[in-house]
Each structure stands twice: as C-alpha cells, then as structure tokens.
Scaffold this active site. Structure first.
Site, PDB file in Angstrom:
ATOM      1  N   GLU A 173       0.833  -1.210   0.000  1.00  0.00           N
ATOM      2  CA  GLU A 173       0.000   0.000   0.000  1.00  0.00           C
ATOM      3  C   GLU A 173       0.867   1.260   0.000  1.00  0.00           C
ATOM      4  OE1 GLU A 173      -2.757  -0.437   3.271  1.00  0.00           O
ATOM      5  OE2 GLU A 173      -4.093  -1.665   2.066  1.00  0.00           O
TER       6      GLU A 173
ATOM      7  N   GLU B 114      -5.694  -8.225  -1.176  1.00  0.00           N
ATOM      8  CA  GLU B 114      -6.326  -8.071   0.133  1.00  0.00           C
ATOM      9  C   GLU B 114      -7.774  -7.694  -0.067  1.00  0.00           C
ATOM     10  OE1 GLU B 114      -4.616  -5.567   3.156  1.00  0.00           O
ATOM     11  OE2 GLU B 114      -2.580  -6.001   2.483  1.00  0.00           O
TER      12      GLU B 114
HETATM   13  C1  BG6 Z   1      -4.469  -3.101   4.778  1.00  0.00           C
HETATM   14  C2  BG6 Z   1      -3.116  -3.545   5.229  1.00  0.00           C
HETATM   15  O1  BG6 Z   1      -4.491  -1.719   4.788  1.00  0.00           O
HETATM   16  O2  BG6 Z   1      -5.560  -3.390   5.560  1.00  0.00           O
HETATM   17  C3  BG6 Z   1      -3.105  -4.685   6.221  1.00  0.00           C
HETATM   18  O3  BG6 Z   1      -2.263  -3.836   4.156  1.00  0.00           O
HETATM   19  C4  BG6 Z   1      -4.259  -4.504   7.188  1.00  0.00           C
HETATM   20  O4  BG6 Z   1      -1.863  -4.744   6.833  1.00  0.00           O
HETATM   21  C5  BG6 Z   1      -5.560  -4.522   6.400  1.00  0.00           C
HETATM   22  O5  BG6 Z   1      -4.289  -5.429   8.212  1.00  0.00           O
HETATM   23  C6  BG6 Z   1      -6.816  -4.473   7.237  1.00  0.00           C
HETATM   24  O6  BG6 Z   1      -6.763  -3.401   8.126  1.00  0.00           O
HETATM   25  P1  BG6 Z   1      -6.985  -3.616   9.676  1.00  0.00           P
HETATM   26  O7  BG6 Z   1      -6.676  -2.329  10.292  1.00  0.00           O
HETATM   27  O8  BG6 Z   1      -8.403  -4.014   9.823  1.00  0.00           O
HETATM   28  O9  BG6 Z   1      -6.044  -4.689  10.089  1.00  0.00           O
END
Ligand code: BG6
Length: 466
Positions: free
Chosen positions: A174, A363
């Site tokens: 990111e 993701e």
């Molecule tokens: C993304 C990241 O922004 O979101 C991850 O690359 C992160 O590292 C994921 O865990 C989800 O966000 P969160 O804050 O719910 O863990």
C-alpha cells in the site's frame, strides 16, 4: 466463462501482524515493534524503543513464526494456490544497514517457502509490509537516500537466495499510505507534506531499481506494485463534488501512475510547484524510474469514500483518511468500514482503463467479532456473505469487462492482529486463533464455517458463488 484456469486463489498476511518472535534468531526491531495497541479513545502509540510494561501486539502476534507449518497445512487443506506473505526485513538485516545478512532469518523463510511449495502453494512476497528496521531511524528512515541502497542490498539478498522458489514479488505494501500513515509506510512520523513526498520519492526510486534487479537476477521474476485501493464517489452530481472526488483519487492514484508509467503525472508536478515541494532528484533518476515500471498491479480493497464540500480531503496521521460523508446506499462493518462489493469492480475498471496491466486482488475481507460456541464451532455467515458478494463482482469484472485478473488472496485467512488498531478482536480469518486483545490465549487454531465455504470456492474455481 468464470475464473481463468490457474487463477491464484489464496490468502494474505504480513510478518509483523502474524509472526511474533519479534526478537528471536537475531531479528532486529522494526517500526512495527514499537507500536502499542489502540484503545477505544486513542490510536496506536509509537514509543521511543520498547518500553517495559507496554503491550506491543507484534511481539507475539499469533505465533506464526513457530506455527507456520500447521498454518500452511491448513491453507493447503483449503486448496490455496497462493500465499501472499511478507518478509520481515529486520530478520534479514537486523539493523537495516548491516553489511551481511542474518543467516537464521534467511533460513526461516527458506523453510516457509519450501513448506508452501511442498503443497503446490505459490509464495507471493511483499518486501516491505508496514515495517522498516528501527535501526534506520538514525538516518531519518526513508527520508534519506541512503535507505534506498540498504533496501536494495536486502532485495539482492532475498532475490538471490530465493531464486527458483519465489517469482512473484511486491515492493511496498500500500505505497499510497505514505500520504495517510507515513510511520507504517516508511518509518517517518510526520504530517509534513514535503517530508512525505521525499519519502515517497525514495520509495519510487527503490522500487524501480528493485524491479530491474529482480529481472536481472531471474528473468522469471515478476514484480508488482501494491496499491491501497481507495475509491472516492462524489457526494452529489454537482460538478464541484465530481471535481473533489477526482482530486481525492489523484492524491492516491499518483503513486500508481509513477510506478506503472515511470514518471510523475503533470497534475502532481503542478501541485508540487504550487505548494513549493521539491523532489530530491539526482542525475539518472528519471531513467531509473522509466526502466523500473512494474509488471503487475496488486491492490487491497476494503471500502469506498464519499467526497463533497463538507468532507474536504483530509489525511490524518495514523488514523488515515477521513472523509466525513456516510454513503446512504451502503451498510458498514462493526468498525464502520462501508461494505461496497460493486466498488471492487469499479476499481478494477479504473485501474485497468488507466494502466492496462495485469491485476491481482491481494487483500479483501471483513474484520468482524466472532463468537466461539460451546462446542468450539464458529458460525460466520457474515464473512461468507461479504466475500461471496465481492467475488461475484470480481467475476463480472473478468467475464463482462474482460479484465485480466491473476488471482485473489483474501486478507487474513488466519486471524491476525489488526494493522490500524493492533487488536485481535477484529478478525478476518477462516481460521480462528485463540488470542485476545491483550495477547492472552492458547494460540489454538480452529476452523470457522467460512473455512469449508472457501475450500469449496477454490475446489470449484469460483463455480459455487451463485
Ligand atoms: C491493509 C493492510 O491496509 O488493511 C493490512 O495492508 C491490514 O496490513 C488490512 O491489516 C486491514 O486493516 P486492519 O486495520 O483491519 O487490520
């Protein structure tokens, strides 16, 4: 029709959110190791070194470092074709600027990759996922050009060592969070735009050089950028709102523009001129950027924003982007993240229209509180619904819009600590881990209902989504 043959189904994690073992086998501290957990009233605190008595979630996380064999076996049971994970840079170069790598760290990832390959799981590796060796603070971390060379030393080491084992690489997780969470992105705690843009510049340069290095070490290597898939909708059809949403997208997309096209877009250079921001360009850099464009775009997708007059573009340190408006058409997660499956298809179209590069969703997922029943079962229909709705939109992007999507690695196939809050109760996994927000628990793994559902999705290559 449907998902292509060889589609990379799988899941994604990050070292600092799952490994634990923060000081074992020669690992040095990273920027993630000095972040406490958030509380309901405050964000995660960044401390000056590790302070006794404070709780740092990365220190034990979910103990994947010791339990990776069990975890990967569970991924294999679901039929994973790919596992996106990150290497903790400070396991390989504990201080970041060491002359020689730490063999114990290298050996650990050899074993992890071998385990994946034994099950036919393709490892996909992020070189830097929200952590930079803490030892690089003395240089000012990514604000200092020297860090580009330290990063390349690390890249050369791992590209060489894992040649033949890993062929998909992502440089910076990111990268655009440099504008929203500079500590996580680059080990720089600042709200100053000049500092952020200097850090971003060094990231671009490092990424471009890493792409060339990866290709020269092994022509099989494919290196992608990793984009935080922000989408902004205008709050109304007022042309001013449309312009505001476009400006918002520019703030994010410029990172992809540089990494995919090899040069800064005109709108950004004009903005720098207006704001008096100066890039630390040296002779030859422009050519490096041009020669080091990425092979594919990987991105995360969780939510969309609504931008209008009352919600000017605001970036606020660790808390990320705040845009004020609620989207009346969308429901939200327990953490207030709007749930917008159609936005995934929209984003895929935006990115493919703009760059015509292969894409991979690395993701996507729902952070939710799960309840363990007395018999140990965990019923999570909300997670299945979320993922199913997103996968249907992904399928349309492939089938109807003709976008080449290489794969889908959902976020957090096993529960891990949350990046934004450092808590465990925000669970994404198909596999439950018995650990609470203070790090207490047995660390026992158990399968949720969604585990069996995803297994079926993969077995049918997405044929069971209707
Ligand atoms: C993304 C990241 O922004 O979101 C991850 O690359 C992160 O590292 C994921 O865990 C989800 O966000 P969160 O804050 O719910 O863990």
């Amino acid at each position: 029709m449907g998902f292509p043959k060889g589609f990379l189904w799988g899941g994604a994690t990050a070292a600092n959110q799952c490994e634990g073992a923060y000081n074992e086998d020669g690992k040095g501290l990273s920027t993630a190791d000095v972040m406490t957990a958030a509380t309901p009233d405050s964000s995660r605190e960044i401390t000056d070194g590790v302070i006794e008595g404070k709780y740092y979630p990365s220190h034990n996380a979910v103990d994947h470092y010791h339990r990776y064999k069990e975890d990967i076996a569970l991924f294999a049971e679901m039929g994973f074709k790919a596992y996106r994970m990150s290497i903790a840079w400070s396991r390989i170069f504990p201080n970041g600027d060491d002359e020689t790598p730490n063999e114990a760290g290298l050996k650990h990832y050899d074993e992890v990759f071998d385990t994946c390959l034994q099950y036919g799981i393709e490892p996909m590796v992020t070189l830097s996922h929200f952590e930079t060796p803490l030892g690089l603070q003395k240089y000012g971390s990514w604000t200092n050009r020297k860090v580009v060379d330290f990063f390349l030393r690390y890249c050369e080491t791992v590209f060489t060592r894992y040649k033949g084992k890993v062929k998909y690489w992502m440089t910076f997780n990111e990268i655009n969070v440099m504008s929203t969470k500079p500590w996580m992105a680059a080990g720089v705690h600042t709200d100053d735009e000049q500092t952020r843009m200097t850090g971003a510049y060094h990231h671009f340069l490092a990424s471009a050089k890493a792409v060339q290095l990866a290709h020269s070490i092994d022509p099989e290597n494919q290196v992608g950028m990793m984009y935080n898939g922000h989408v902004a909708y205008p709050a109304s059809s007022d042309p001013e709102d449309v312009k505001r949403a476009n400006d918002f997208m520019h703030q994010m997309l410029f990172y992809a523009d540089v990494q995919c096209r090899g040069y800064y877009p005109a709108y950004k250079l004009k903005e720098f001129e207006r704001e008096g921001i100066v890039l630390p360009i040296q002779d030859g850099d422009e050519e490096e950027l041009r020669k080091g464009t990425v092979d594919f775009i990987s991105f995360s997708y969780y939510l969309t924003h609504v931008v209008g007059e009352e919600s000017p573009l605001r970036f606020t340190g660790l808390n990320g982007v705040k845009t004020g408006y609620k989207n009346p058409h969308l429901k939200a997660s327990e953490w207030g993240w709007p749930i917008d499956p159609a936005g995934l298809r929209y984003l895929l179209n935006v990115l493919y229209d703009r760059y015509q590069l292969p894409l991979i969703v690395v993701e996507n997922g729902l952070g939710a509180k799960d309840k363990v029943e007395e018999d140990g079962s965990i019923h999570d229909p909300y997670r299945i619904d979320y993922l199913k709705d997103h996968l249907r939109e992904l399928k349309k992007a492939i089938d109807v819009d003709g976008i080449p999507v290489m794969g889908y690695t959902m976020w957090g196939p096993i529960d891990i600590i949350s990046a934004s809050k450092g808590e465990m109760s925000k669970r994404y996994g198909f596999i439950h881990v018995d650990v609470d927000d203070e790090g207490n628990g047995t660390f026992k793994r158990s399968k949720k209902d969604s585990f069996y559902w995803y297994k079926e999705v993969i077995a049918t290559n997405g044929g069971n989504l209707n």
